[in-house]
Design a protein around this motif. Sequence first.
Motif, mmCIF file in Angstrom:
data_model
loop_
_atom_site.group_PDB
_atom_site.id
_atom_site.type_symbol
_atom_site.label_atom_id
_atom_site.label_comp_id
_atom_site.label_asym_id
_atom_site.label_seq_id
_atom_site.Cartn_x
_atom_site.Cartn_y
_atom_site.Cartn_z
ATOM 1 N N SER A 20 -29.293 0.900 -32.441
ATOM 2 C CA SER A 20 -30.115 -0.216 -31.967
ATOM 3 C C SER A 20 -30.298 -1.288 -33.039
ATOM 4 O O SER A 20 -30.279 -2.489 -32.742
ATOM 5 C CB SER A 20 -31.481 0.306 -31.512
ATOM 6 N N GLU A 21 -30.451 -0.873 -34.301
ATOM 7 C CA GLU A 21 -30.621 -1.848 -35.379
ATOM 8 C C GLU A 21 -29.376 -2.704 -35.550
ATOM 9 O O GLU A 21 -29.451 -3.935 -35.718
ATOM 10 C CB GLU A 21 -30.968 -1.138 -36.674
ATOM 11 N N SER A 22 -28.213 -2.076 -35.501
ATOM 12 C CA SER A 22 -26.961 -2.822 -35.644
ATOM 13 C C SER A 22 -26.745 -3.775 -34.471
ATOM 14 O O SER A 22 -26.274 -4.908 -34.660
ATOM 15 C CB SER A 22 -25.787 -1.848 -35.756
ATOM 16 N N LYS A 23 -27.102 -3.359 -33.273
ATOM 17 C CA LYS A 23 -26.954 -4.236 -32.116
ATOM 18 C C LYS A 23 -27.885 -5.433 -32.218
ATOM 19 O O LYS A 23 -27.491 -6.570 -31.895
ATOM 20 C CB LYS A 23 -27.234 -3.457 -30.835
ATOM 21 N N ALA A 24 -29.115 -5.196 -32.669
ATOM 22 C CA ALA A 24 -30.039 -6.321 -32.826
ATOM 23 C C ALA A 24 -29.530 -7.308 -33.872
ATOM 24 O O ALA A 24 -29.615 -8.527 -33.685
ATOM 25 C CB ALA A 24 -31.419 -5.791 -33.215
ATOM 26 N N SER A 25 -28.983 -6.795 -34.963
ATOM 27 C CA SER A 25 -28.428 -7.681 -35.992
ATOM 28 C C SER A 25 -27.254 -8.485 -35.447
ATOM 29 O O SER A 25 -27.115 -9.681 -35.739
ATOM 30 C CB SER A 25 -27.988 -6.854 -37.202
ATOM 31 N N ALA A 26 -26.409 -7.842 -34.649
ATOM 32 C CA ALA A 26 -25.265 -8.549 -34.074
ATOM 33 C C ALA A 26 -25.719 -9.656 -33.125
ATOM 34 O O ALA A 26 -25.167 -10.762 -33.132
ATOM 35 C CB ALA A 26 -24.360 -7.561 -33.341
ATOM 36 N N TRP A 27 -26.734 -9.387 -32.312
ATOM 37 C CA TRP A 27 -27.249 -10.411 -31.407
ATOM 38 C C TRP A 27 -27.846 -11.584 -32.176
ATOM 39 O O TRP A 27 -27.626 -12.749 -31.828
ATOM 40 C CB TRP A 27 -28.302 -9.807 -30.477
#
Length: 325
Positions: free
Chosen positions: A262-269
């Motif tokens: 979830s942290e990596s996805k938020a950073s990508a967004w």
Amino acid sequence: MPSFPIIIMAAGLFGTLLLAFFAVSGPSTRKAQARRLDSVCERHSKSNEVAAQAQLKRILGGRQANRMDGLAQRLIPNPALLRQRLERTGRTWTLGQYVMVSGGVTMVVMAVLLMKGMPFLLVLFLSLFAGVGVPHIVVSKLIKKRVAKFTAKFPDAIDLMVRGLRSGLPISETMGIVADEIPGPVAIEFRAVSDKMKIGRTMDAALQETAERLATPEFQFFVIALAIQRETGGNLAETLGNLSEVLRKRAAMKLKIRAMSSESKASAWIVGSLPFIVFVLIWFVNGKYLSGFFSDERLMMAGLGGLCWMGIGVFIMAKMVNFEI
């Protein structure tokens, strides 16, 4: 005093919003009650005139729907695939309604951007992109939501079938029990399978049609397990019980992976959307500062290069946080 083009644009915007509203809104309660009363009267009436009027209404309604769908089929490149996607949402949307909503979104975006004074070619590109992309994204979200509901309740449905098989019921009866007891999309899909079997379709054909419409690995596992058990024999209740346990463990693994990534996805967004957000904000605050991106060839090439590099980066980040189970 507003100018004439602004009045025309506002009228077109208002009409488009009304068109989109009537396209996606469901029938009113009063009209639905009136239709039910008419259907009851037509069913129990012995008058030939009432029956003829009812038949004429159905023919005219079918012609109107077929005319809209026919127009949509000529405009859409692959209407069969789109119709399948609309069926997977669980809604009663037609191709004609989808085309109307797409056209409405296109006209609304075009009117708003023209009011802001953006170049016409850019407005045309953005409005067409929004008209095609926004309905597609909405349909994809609805499909994903419905599939998630189906997947969450599907192990419970298999457990109910296992209990029915152990009590001596045939597989066809257990599917009918699942359609009556399990709420949500599971009941709808199993009821469709049970109805197809009642009118003479084989269980394999009915299950395969449902598997193609759902396009989920969980239901495909279920279909394969039934096919293998039918060919090789064995205890079907035990096979389905093992499948239910596997599906529950698979769902738990998905939740664990989602929490870890979830942290990596938020950073990508954030990284992927921040340049576009800043560009739009600066455009609305001071459009002349960014007007060179649409007139100067050097800035246009630099912008296209930046978009390409950003696309590559977003693609790599998406692959890094996407896991197949």
